[in-house]
Design a protein around this motif. Structure first.
Motif, PDB file in Angstrom:
ATOM      1  N   GLU A 269      29.283  30.718  54.521  1.00  0.00           N
ATOM      2  CA  GLU A 269      29.336  31.265  53.163  1.00  0.00           C
ATOM      3  C   GLU A 269      28.009  31.089  52.446  1.00  0.00           C
ATOM      4  O   GLU A 269      27.585  31.944  51.667  1.00  0.00           O
TER       5      GLU A 269
ATOM      6  N   LEU B 235      32.288  22.364  57.830  1.00  0.00           N
ATOM      7  CA  LEU B 235      30.863  22.486  58.113  1.00  0.00           C
ATOM      8  C   LEU B 235      30.516  23.952  58.373  1.00  0.00           C
ATOM      9  O   LEU B 235      29.566  24.512  57.801  1.00  0.00           O
TER      10      LEU B 235
ATOM     11  N   MET C  44      39.943  20.852  63.502  1.00  0.00           N
ATOM     12  CA  MET C  44      39.265  19.639  63.045  1.00  0.00           C
ATOM     13  C   MET C  44      38.606  19.911  61.698  1.00  0.00           C
ATOM     14  O   MET C  44      37.729  20.763  61.577  1.00  0.00           O
ATOM     15  N   THR C  45      39.084  19.166  60.673  1.00  0.00           N
ATOM     16  CA  THR C  45      38.704  19.492  59.296  1.00  0.00           C
ATOM     17  C   THR C  45      37.198  19.478  59.078  1.00  0.00           C
ATOM     18  O   THR C  45      36.651  20.399  58.485  1.00  0.00           O
ATOM     19  N   PHE C  46      36.544  18.405  59.550  1.00  0.00           N
ATOM     20  CA  PHE C  46      35.117  18.282  59.264  1.00  0.00           C
ATOM     21  C   PHE C  46      34.344  19.459  59.847  1.00  0.00           C
ATOM     22  O   PHE C  46      33.523  20.096  59.177  1.00  0.00           O
ATOM     23  N   ILE C  47      34.635  19.778  61.138  1.00  0.00           N
ATOM     24  CA  ILE C  47      33.932  20.867  61.817  1.00  0.00           C
ATOM     25  C   ILE C  47      34.208  22.177  61.112  1.00  0.00           C
ATOM     26  O   ILE C  47      33.308  22.982  60.877  1.00  0.00           O
TER      27      ILE C  47
END
Lengths: 390, 364
Positions: free
Chosen positions: B200, B194, B188-191
């Motif tokens: 980082e 995030l 899942m891209t958003f997770i």
């Protein structure tokens, strides 16, 4: 029998749709949390009547900084004070990294020495330095300076031109002379010439197979050109020696106890980690490589330069860069012993202006710039090494 | 006839005396060639110049049980600064007559750590023992229940504070780090982003900037009237910091899992949660035990930084002692003493990690 394809799957059993719902949920939660925290901050700031924004950077700082690389006074702005701090951070990181790499490599090689005594001493050094917190080491070295070293009047003078006292380390430097500028220019020209020579020698070797003694000739150019310039300009030898006047020394060049303590602490601590990195890198090259290279008829120097180092460096460079970054990040502990690095100046700024959010954001931004540029370099390097690989 | 000759020969010929025993060892390890011999001699001279003066400073000329002024006359180390003030160094401002409580807490903790060292003891019950142990430690330190007098966290200090900050820091940071690592691997891209940004960001800044944040900015985050004490705020900063490093270590373990493990779990009909809990995490977390111990070591060392935001950890209590006019000038001895404490802690942990690495290396 049911046909599972034509049957409608409820959305909570469809991983794709469920994922979208889950992400929207997380997004809302993060958004709400951020909204809640920010609104709290705004309310609190309004109550405390603290200004916001970065306008304070232009205001007069009205505090002195002990060590500056650029001209600075209490009348300068906060912005300039922060630049002074950032330059001090860079100074200690730059000098520290150079010494750390040299010392760490030496200790790492010593650890692999066939000499039992040397290898054991290196092992003890690595273990002790790694297991004592860096902050404690900084305090220790700082205490050694201000407690154990004499006052300037009884300064230790191990050899002519060098003085050790609780005000720091002072040493003689050549007195400024117009020839210095030309010597420096000659040095730069020498470096460029040596690089061009290296390129030419490599191209020729690839074409004809003949080897040119690049290292000795290159070193000769880099040292020789400035030396000739020095001789032509009349060989100035006057030295600016520190002299005791009243309670302190004047003249020469000096490093403050804070700077030296910070440097010693950072170098000893980080070089223990670098030594382990170097040891692992060298051990990663199998013995067969050395034997094969010797069997082909390469001389020991060539074996090291052409076979061992290129392979060991591929393993060494990535963790070594992260150790350099660690050293830079650890230099932020300067605030504990009073060296005016970026964090220490930002801390004073926060205490004076009360603008803590901006101050902490600036600290984080500076170190993020360091680490992001390091990772950009690492990606570039990894790509370069990957191309060399079969 | 030939046989007898061989027999006598083999029984009579011994290796040359120069190749065996102490002399042989020295020849092979210390005087192997000209360069090594010179190196050995130089090292021996350096050791002779440094070690005897150090020993006479630390042991022969040193004073162990005296007052500050007496120490100033002695030429050697003044260990009296430790023997006189050890309770202040170890327990800080904790009420003097109640200091048996942090002492028992520390003993429980060290006992638990020693018991957990053996992998044979790792079971569900050890987990329960830890939960109960940490709970009892909390009660002992905080008091306020049963007949125990309540002690405010602002009075906590010294060794128990250092140990609590690192142990609690890691116990909370560990699950958080595992979740972050799983999030970073997520489809899942958003997770995913995030988690990447969080990890980082935290790994890019020094711990001290987070500690500054905890002391300057955390209070602003809270609604009116709610306050968090200093200690808890620093603990939160340490947790947030350590979690990012744990996440990177765990990610290494997750990446080390072969694709087949996921596929096998999927073909068994396990969902994501069960796949992770039963198949992937037990294996991945076991691979990364050694690097996790080194995260624990750095967390332990990093707790010393809380002295900068003036918490009463081991470093701060030591500085209080050496700022006492009577003991002015004996920082070295005091710092060496706590360096020894930190060294013992870190050294036993890194030894443990090395031993584990060897154990886990064999087999599969």
């Amino acid at each position: 029998m049911k046909n599972s394809i034509s049957e409608k799957v409820p959305f909570w059993l469809d991983p794709k749709k469920r994922g979208i719902v889950f992400q929207i949920g997380t997004f809302c939660m993060v958004g709400l949390l951020a909204y809640y925290l920010i609104s709290n901050v705004l309310i609190n700031l309004e109550k405390q009547a603290v200004a916001t924004g970065f306008d304070f950077l232009q205001k007069e700082s009205s505090f002195e900084i002990g060590e500056t690389l650029i001209t600075y006074s209490a009348a300068s702005s906060y912005g300039k004070a922060l630049i002074v701090g950032a330059l001090n951070t860079l100074k200690v990181a730059f000098v520290g990294i150079i010494i750390t790499v040299l010392l760490g490599t030496t200790v790492g090689i010593a650890r692999l020495s066939t000499n039992w005594l040397v290898s054991k001493i290196a092992a003890i050094f690595i273990e002790v330095m790694q297991d004592i917190p860096i902050l404690l080491q900084l305090f220790f070295w700082y205490a050694i300076f201000y407690e154990s070293l004499p006052s300037p009047r009884q300064a230790l003078n191990p050899f002519a031109g060098l003085f050790l006292c609780n005000r720091g380390i002072l040493f003689a430097v050549p007195e400024s002379h117009p020839a210095h500028k030309y010597i420096f220019i000659a040095f730069v020209i020498g470096c460029v010439a040596a690089y061009l020579l290296y390129r030419w020698a490599r191209a020729r070797q690839e074409k004809t197979g003949q080897i040119f003694p690049t290292f000795s000739v290159g070193t000769g150019i880099i040292i020789g050109l400035p030396l000739i310039t020095w001789l032509i300009s009349g060989a100035p030898t006057e030295m600016d020696i520190p002299v005791l006047t009243g309670f302190n020394f004047e003249g020469g060049m000096s490093f403050s106890p804070e700077f030296i303590a910070l440097l010693i602490g950072l170098v000893l601590y980080t070089s223990a980690f670098v030594a382990e990195v170097v040891r692992a890198g060298i051990q990663s090259v199998s013995k067969g490589q050395t034997e094969a290279a010797m069997a082909v008829g390469l001389r020991p120097g060539q074996v090291l330069k052409l076979v061992i180092l290129p392979q060991a460096l591929r393993v060494i460079i990535p963790p070594l860069t992260s150790q350099m970054l660690n050293l830079t990040k650890n230099s932020s502990l300067a605030v504990a012993i009073g060296f005016p690095d970026f964090v220490s100046v930002a801390n004073t700024t926060i205490n004076q202006t009360g603008q803590s959010i901006e101050g902490v954001a600036l600290i984080m931004a500076l170190y993020l710039i360091f680490s992001l540029s390091t990772s950009v370099f690492m990606n570039w390097y990894n790509k370069k090494v990957a191309l060399v690989e079969r | 006839m030939e046989n007898t000759i061989q027999d006598t020969q083999t029984s009579e010929i011994k290796p040359p005396i120069i190749d065996v025993g102490v002399i042989g060892w020295m020849k092979a390890n210390l005087f192997d060639g000209v360069f090594n011999s010179i190196l050995t001699i130089i090292t021996l001279i350096l050791l002779y110049k440094t070690v005897p003066p150090l020993i006479s400073w630390a042991f022969i000329d040193s004073t162990w049980l005296s007052t500050g002024p007496e120490c100033k006359e002695a030429t050697g180390a003044c260990w009296s600064v430790i023997t006189t003030n050890y309770r202040l160094i170890l327990f800080g401002l904790y009420p003097y007559e109640l200091q048996w409580r942090p002492l028992i807490a520390v003993i429980i903790l060290i006992g638990l750590l020693f018991y957990s060292k053996d992998r044979k003891h790792w079971s569900k019950y050890l987990g329960y023992a830890w939960i109960i142990g940490l709970f009892v430690m909390g009660i002992l330190m905080r008091g306020g229940v049963l007949w125990l007098k309540s002690v405010e966290t602002s009075e906590w200090g010294g060794l128990p504070l250092t140990l609590l900050l690192s142990i609690f820091g890691l116990t909370v940071a560990y699950p958080l780090g595992v979740i972050l690592a799983l999030g970073r691997q997520s489809k899942m891209t958003f997770i995913k982003y995030l988690c990447v940004v969080y990890i980082e960001l935290i790994r890019g800044v020094p711990l001290i900037s987070l500690l500054f944040m905890s002391s300057f900015i955390f209070p602003l985050f809270l609604p009116e009237g709610v306050t968090l004490n200093n200690l808890l705020r620093a603990q939160v900063a340490i947790i947030l910091f350590t979690a990012a490093y744990v996440a990177e270590v765990v990610r290494g373990g997750l990446q080390g899992m072969s694709r087949g493990q996921y596929e096998a779990a999927e073909s068994m009909g396990l969902n994501y949660y069960l796949t992770m809990r039963l198949i992937i995490l037990p294996q991945a977390l076991r691979i990364v035990i050694p690097p996790t111990v080194s995260v624990l070591i750095s967390a332990f060392k990093d707790t010393s930084l809380v002295v900068i935001i003036s918490l009463w950890d081991l470093m701060k209590t030591t500085q209080t002692v050496i700022n006492d006019p009577q003991w002015m000038g004996f920082s070295r001895e005091a710092y060496i003493f706590i360096a020894l404490l930190y060294f013992l802690g870190c050294f036993s942990m890194s030894n443990f990690s090395r031993k584990l690495e060897k154990e886990l290396d064999t087999g599969y």
